[in-house]
Design an enzyme around this catalytic site. Structure first.
Site, PDB file in Angstrom:
ATOM      1  N   ASP A  39     -16.534 -29.258  25.086  1.00  0.00           N
ATOM      2  CA  ASP A  39     -17.365 -30.406  25.450  1.00  0.00           C
ATOM      3  C   ASP A  39     -18.070 -30.975  24.228  1.00  0.00           C
ATOM      4  O   ASP A  39     -18.635 -30.232  23.421  1.00  0.00           O
ATOM      5  CB  ASP A  39     -18.424 -29.988  26.481  1.00  0.00           C
ATOM      6  CG  ASP A  39     -19.254 -31.166  26.940  1.00  0.00           C
ATOM      7  OD1 ASP A  39     -18.721 -32.008  27.692  1.00  0.00           O
ATOM      8  OD2 ASP A  39     -20.432 -31.277  26.526  1.00  0.00           O
ATOM      9  N   TYR A  44     -23.256 -37.018  19.522  1.00  0.00           N
ATOM     10  CA  TYR A  44     -23.677 -35.774  18.873  1.00  0.00           C
ATOM     11  C   TYR A  44     -23.538 -35.872  17.344  1.00  0.00           C
ATOM     12  O   TYR A  44     -22.492 -36.244  16.823  1.00  0.00           O
ATOM     13  CB  TYR A  44     -22.873 -34.568  19.377  1.00  0.00           C
ATOM     14  CG  TYR A  44     -23.120 -34.197  20.839  1.00  0.00           C
ATOM     15  CD1 TYR A  44     -24.180 -34.736  21.565  1.00  0.00           C
ATOM     16  CD2 TYR A  44     -22.295 -33.292  21.492  1.00  0.00           C
ATOM     17  CE1 TYR A  44     -24.407 -34.399  22.893  1.00  0.00           C
ATOM     18  CE2 TYR A  44     -22.515 -32.936  22.828  1.00  0.00           C
ATOM     19  CZ  TYR A  44     -23.576 -33.502  23.517  1.00  0.00           C
ATOM     20  OH  TYR A  44     -23.790 -33.164  24.832  1.00  0.00           O
ATOM     21  N   SER A 141     -23.025 -37.412  34.083  1.00  0.00           N
ATOM     22  CA  SER A 141     -23.962 -36.395  33.598  1.00  0.00           C
ATOM     23  C   SER A 141     -25.377 -36.804  33.960  1.00  0.00           C
ATOM     24  O   SER A 141     -25.801 -37.916  33.628  1.00  0.00           O
ATOM     25  CB  SER A 141     -23.818 -36.246  32.081  1.00  0.00           C
ATOM     26  OG  SER A 141     -24.812 -35.393  31.567  1.00  0.00           O
ATOM     27  N   SER A 195     -26.629 -26.118  28.904  1.00  0.00           N
ATOM     28  CA  SER A 195     -27.747 -25.225  28.545  1.00  0.00           C
ATOM     29  C   SER A 195     -27.960 -24.103  29.565  1.00  0.00           C
ATOM     30  O   SER A 195     -29.085 -23.888  30.045  1.00  0.00           O
ATOM     31  CB  SER A 195     -29.041 -26.017  28.320  1.00  0.00           C
ATOM     32  OG  SER A 195     -28.942 -26.853  27.197  1.00  0.00           O
ATOM     33  N   PRO A 196     -26.902 -23.350  29.870  1.00  0.00           N
ATOM     34  CA  PRO A 196     -27.061 -22.249  30.834  1.00  0.00           C
ATOM     35  C   PRO A 196     -27.990 -21.153  30.312  1.00  0.00           C
ATOM     36  O   PRO A 196     -28.541 -20.385  31.088  1.00  0.00           O
ATOM     37  CB  PRO A 196     -25.630 -21.716  31.002  1.00  0.00           C
ATOM     38  CG  PRO A 196     -24.915 -22.129  29.752  1.00  0.00           C
ATOM     39  CD  PRO A 196     -25.513 -23.449  29.365  1.00  0.00           C
ATOM     40  N   ALA A 198     -30.659 -21.991  28.576  1.00  0.00           N
ATOM     41  CA  ALA A 198     -31.869 -22.745  28.214  1.00  0.00           C
ATOM     42  C   ALA A 198     -32.014 -22.815  26.694  1.00  0.00           C
ATOM     43  O   ALA A 198     -33.075 -22.526  26.127  1.00  0.00           O
ATOM     44  CB  ALA A 198     -33.108 -22.141  28.882  1.00  0.00           C
ATOM     45  N   LYS A 205     -34.541 -13.773  22.798  1.00  0.00           N
ATOM     46  CA  LYS A 205     -34.829 -13.520  21.368  1.00  0.00           C
ATOM     47  C   LYS A 205     -36.121 -14.184  20.879  1.00  0.00           C
ATOM     48  O   LYS A 205     -36.590 -13.863  19.791  1.00  0.00           O
ATOM     49  CB  LYS A 205     -33.644 -13.959  20.512  1.00  0.00           C
ATOM     50  CG  LYS A 205     -33.398 -15.455  20.440  1.00  0.00           C
ATOM     51  CD  LYS A 205     -32.143 -15.708  19.611  1.00  0.00           C
ATOM     52  CE  LYS A 205     -31.731 -17.148  19.654  1.00  0.00           C
ATOM     53  NZ  LYS A 205     -30.430 -17.351  18.995  1.00  0.00           N
ATOM     54  N   GLY A 274     -23.438 -23.138  24.068  1.00  0.00           N
ATOM     55  CA  GLY A 274     -23.445 -23.462  22.649  1.00  0.00           C
ATOM     56  C   GLY A 274     -23.356 -22.163  21.882  1.00  0.00           C
ATOM     57  O   GLY A 274     -23.629 -21.088  22.428  1.00  0.00           O
ATOM     58  N   GLN A 280     -21.762 -14.636  18.966  1.00  0.00           N
ATOM     59  CA  GLN A 280     -22.451 -15.072  20.192  1.00  0.00           C
ATOM     60  C   GLN A 280     -21.421 -15.340  21.294  1.00  0.00           C
ATOM     61  O   GLN A 280     -21.613 -14.961  22.449  1.00  0.00           O
ATOM     62  CB  GLN A 280     -23.263 -16.344  19.924  1.00  0.00           C
ATOM     63  CG  GLN A 280     -24.468 -16.104  19.014  1.00  0.00           C
ATOM     64  CD  GLN A 280     -25.235 -17.378  18.712  1.00  0.00           C
ATOM     65  OE1 GLN A 280     -24.711 -18.479  18.845  1.00  0.00           O
ATOM     66  NE2 GLN A 280     -26.474 -17.227  18.270  1.00  0.00           N
TER      67      GLN A 280
HETATM   68  N1  LIG Z   1     -24.825 -33.765  29.240  1.00  0.00           N
HETATM   69  C1  LIG Z   1     -25.918 -33.585  28.564  1.00  0.00           C
HETATM   70  O1  LIG Z   1     -26.846 -34.390  28.602  1.00  0.00           O
HETATM   71  C2  LIG Z   1     -26.030 -32.366  27.699  1.00  0.00           C
HETATM   72  C3  LIG Z   1     -27.265 -32.011  27.117  1.00  0.00           C
HETATM   73  C4  LIG Z   1     -27.316 -30.856  26.340  1.00  0.00           C
HETATM   74  C5  LIG Z   1     -26.178 -30.086  26.153  1.00  0.00           C
HETATM   75  N2  LIG Z   1     -24.993 -30.466  26.719  1.00  0.00           N
HETATM   76  C6  LIG Z   1     -23.753 -29.694  26.516  1.00  0.00           C
HETATM   77  O2  LIG Z   1     -23.991 -28.318  26.777  1.00  0.00           O
HETATM   78  C7  LIG Z   1     -23.652 -27.555  25.629  1.00  0.00           C
HETATM   79  C8  LIG Z   1     -24.474 -26.335  25.567  1.00  0.00           C
HETATM   80  O3  LIG Z   1     -25.859 -26.657  25.405  1.00  0.00           O
HETATM   81  P1  LIG Z   1     -26.788 -25.639  24.641  1.00  0.00           P
HETATM   82  O4  LIG Z   1     -26.247 -25.428  23.270  1.00  0.00           O
HETATM   83  O5  LIG Z   1     -28.191 -26.070  24.802  1.00  0.00           O
HETATM   84  O6  LIG Z   1     -26.489 -24.313  25.536  1.00  0.00           O
HETATM   85  P2  LIG Z   1     -27.037 -22.859  25.602  1.00  0.00           P
HETATM   86  O7  LIG Z   1     -25.801 -22.055  25.789  1.00  0.00           O
HETATM   87  O8  LIG Z   1     -28.121 -22.768  26.619  1.00  0.00           O
HETATM   88  O9  LIG Z   1     -27.689 -22.539  24.172  1.00  0.00           O
HETATM   89  C9  LIG Z   1     -26.850 -22.300  23.087  1.00  0.00           C
HETATM   90  C10 LIG Z   1     -27.622 -21.784  21.884  1.00  0.00           C
HETATM   91  O10 LIG Z   1     -28.242 -20.531  22.188  1.00  0.00           O
HETATM   92  C11 LIG Z   1     -28.067 -19.624  21.097  1.00  0.00           C
HETATM   93  N3  LIG Z   1     -27.186 -18.541  21.569  1.00  0.00           N
HETATM   94  C12 LIG Z   1     -25.942 -18.649  22.116  1.00  0.00           C
HETATM   95  N4  LIG Z   1     -25.427 -17.456  22.422  1.00  0.00           N
HETATM   96  C13 LIG Z   1     -26.353 -16.553  22.063  1.00  0.00           C
HETATM   97  C14 LIG Z   1     -26.399 -15.154  22.133  1.00  0.00           C
HETATM   98  N5  LIG Z   1     -25.375 -14.448  22.633  1.00  0.00           N
HETATM   99  N6  LIG Z   1     -27.511 -14.521  21.681  1.00  0.00           N
HETATM  100  C15 LIG Z   1     -28.538 -15.222  21.183  1.00  0.00           C
HETATM  101  N7  LIG Z   1     -28.563 -16.567  21.067  1.00  0.00           N
HETATM  102  C16 LIG Z   1     -27.469 -17.230  21.522  1.00  0.00           C
HETATM  103  C17 LIG Z   1     -27.409 -20.436  19.975  1.00  0.00           C
HETATM  104  O11 LIG Z   1     -28.402 -21.069  19.189  1.00  0.00           O
HETATM  105  P3  LIG Z   1     -29.061 -20.443  17.841  1.00  0.00           P
HETATM  106  O12 LIG Z   1     -28.104 -19.416  17.302  1.00  0.00           O
HETATM  107  O13 LIG Z   1     -29.249 -21.610  16.947  1.00  0.00           O
HETATM  108  O14 LIG Z   1     -30.371 -19.878  18.297  1.00  0.00           O
HETATM  109  C18 LIG Z   1     -26.677 -21.508  20.749  1.00  0.00           C
HETATM  110  O15 LIG Z   1     -26.386 -22.664  19.987  1.00  0.00           O
HETATM  111  C19 LIG Z   1     -23.822 -28.543  24.471  1.00  0.00           C
HETATM  112  O16 LIG Z   1     -23.118 -28.168  23.327  1.00  0.00           O
HETATM  113  C20 LIG Z   1     -23.237 -29.787  25.084  1.00  0.00           C
HETATM  114  O17 LIG Z   1     -21.843 -29.719  25.067  1.00  0.00           O
HETATM  115  C21 LIG Z   1     -24.920 -31.590  27.477  1.00  0.00           C
END
Ligand SMILES: NC(=O)c1ccc[n+]([C@@H]2O[C@H](COP(=O)([O-])OP(=O)(O)OC[C@H]3O[C@@H](n4cnc5c(N)ncnc54)[C@H](OP(=O)(O)O)[C@@H]3O)[C@@H](O)[C@H]2O)c1
Length: 322
Positions: A39, A44, A141, A195-196, A198, A205, A274, A280
């Protein structure tokens, strides 16, 4: 079309927080781990995220991938470089396809509702893109239940399929449950949730009263720090720490518990995670196929209840184009 239960998204990371080499390593790791859904969005990293993903996926068998991108947020300085007018949708899909180095995207998503454009105009533009073979399906979205229903009906009339909604959804952000999910269940529209974890907060962490760990999103000066700020409150962080024994008892890491939790909802087709590092993703994919029992679900609610957002009015698009 089927999607992988975990999709890899590149908001904040590719083209911005992480160097290209690391972004590519994450995409490779995702592919090795069985993630086939990716995605991104035109907006972005000022359009660079699509370029990075396009380069990272080059050489992969296209039919083995599901690529989603989006249109709505500004991609340039002009008043038509935003929103969902026919002009911008048409210009944006062509830019996205060029940057992603592909002839089509699998799902083309309206990144918010555009109140400055008639729904008929938006849907006709999406229909023309699908009929031209530049997208297979469309999605939305953060649209409200009533908006999804109206768009779904128009899509049917135009002979295209609105297959998905992309909302924010996590253990602490449950605003889709009251209205969006029941409507989508009725229509047969799936949630591909963002952002599952958050934004990393549910990984546990970030400790209350302490500086964020080096290299985490909360330290990313380019954009991550600003986006995560609204979640970085001690009442939330304190409650999240109470999930540690819950995760341990379930035999999961905190990120796995967070991802498995969203996947328990039968209307959720995929969780878009993400990642800034391959390890990760290796941790996160282990949430696939996990069944959380009723006791774990209850313990999650007990730990988080005071900080959970449930108000359906929080699903919203800007009143005016940004
Ligand atoms: N439609 C919309 O309006 C919208 C808005 C936002 C996002 N999205 C989509 O949703 C995707 C995911 O969003 P998100 O990145 O906020 O999701 P998220 O999965 O809630 O957060 C991901 C972040 O958490 C940290 N992380 C991931 N796995 C980890 C682990 N195992 N242990 C510790 N930290 C971990 C990393 O950041 P660090 O390593 O930097 O801490 C990572 O970049 C985006 O890339 C995008 O495609 C869509």
């Amino acid at each position: 079309m089927q999607v992988s239960e975990i999709a890899y998204g590149n908001w904040i990371t590719h083209g911005s927080q992480v160097e290209e080499e690391q972004a590519t390593a994450c995409v490779r790791a995702a592919l090795d781990l069985g993630i086939t859904s990716f995605d991104t969005a035109d907006v972005y990293a000022g359009t660079r995220a699509e370029e990075v993903l396009g380069r990272a996926l080059r050489g992969q068998r296209r039919a083995g991938l599901e690529i989603f991108t989006k249109v709505y947020w500004p991609t340039g300085p002009g008043r038509n470089d935003r929103g969902l007018s026919r002009k911008h949708i048409m210009e944006s899909i062509h830019g996205s396809l060029r940057r992603l180095q592909t002839d089509y995207v699998d799902v083309y998503q309206a990144h918010r509702y555009d109140y400055a454009t008639l729904l008929e105009e938006m849907m006709q533009a999406f229909a023309d893109i699908v009929h031209a073979g530049k997208a297979h399906y469309i999605g939305v979205s953060e649209w409200k239940a009533s908006e999804i229903r109206a768009a779904y009906e128009l899509a049917r009339e135009l002979n295209i399929q609105l297959v998905s909604n992309q909302p924010q959804y996590s253990m602490i952000w449950r605003v889709i449950e009251a209205e969006v999910v029941p409507t989508c269940e009725e229509l047969g529209v799936g949630q591909i949730v963002w952002s599952p974890m958050a934004q990393g907060v549910l990984s546990g962490k970030y400790l209350p009263g302490q500086p964020p760990p080096a290299g985490s999103r909360a330290t990313d000066e380019k954009s991550g720090k600003d986006f995560i700020a609204r979640l970085m409150h001690d009442d939330v962080l304190t409650r999240v720490q109470e999930l540690k024994p819950v995760a341990e008892q379930a035999g999961l890491t905190m990120p796995q518990l967070a991802i498995a939790w969203v996947l328990q909802n039968p209307n959720v087709s995929a969780a878009i995670v993400g990642a800034t590092r391959p390890e990760q993703l290796r941790d996160n994919v282990k949430a696939v196929g996990v069944k959380l029992d009723a006791e774990v679900m209850k313990a999650v609610d007990a730990a988080l209840d005071p900080v959970v957002q449930r108000d359906p009015a929080l699903t919203e698009s800007p009143a005016q184009r940004p």
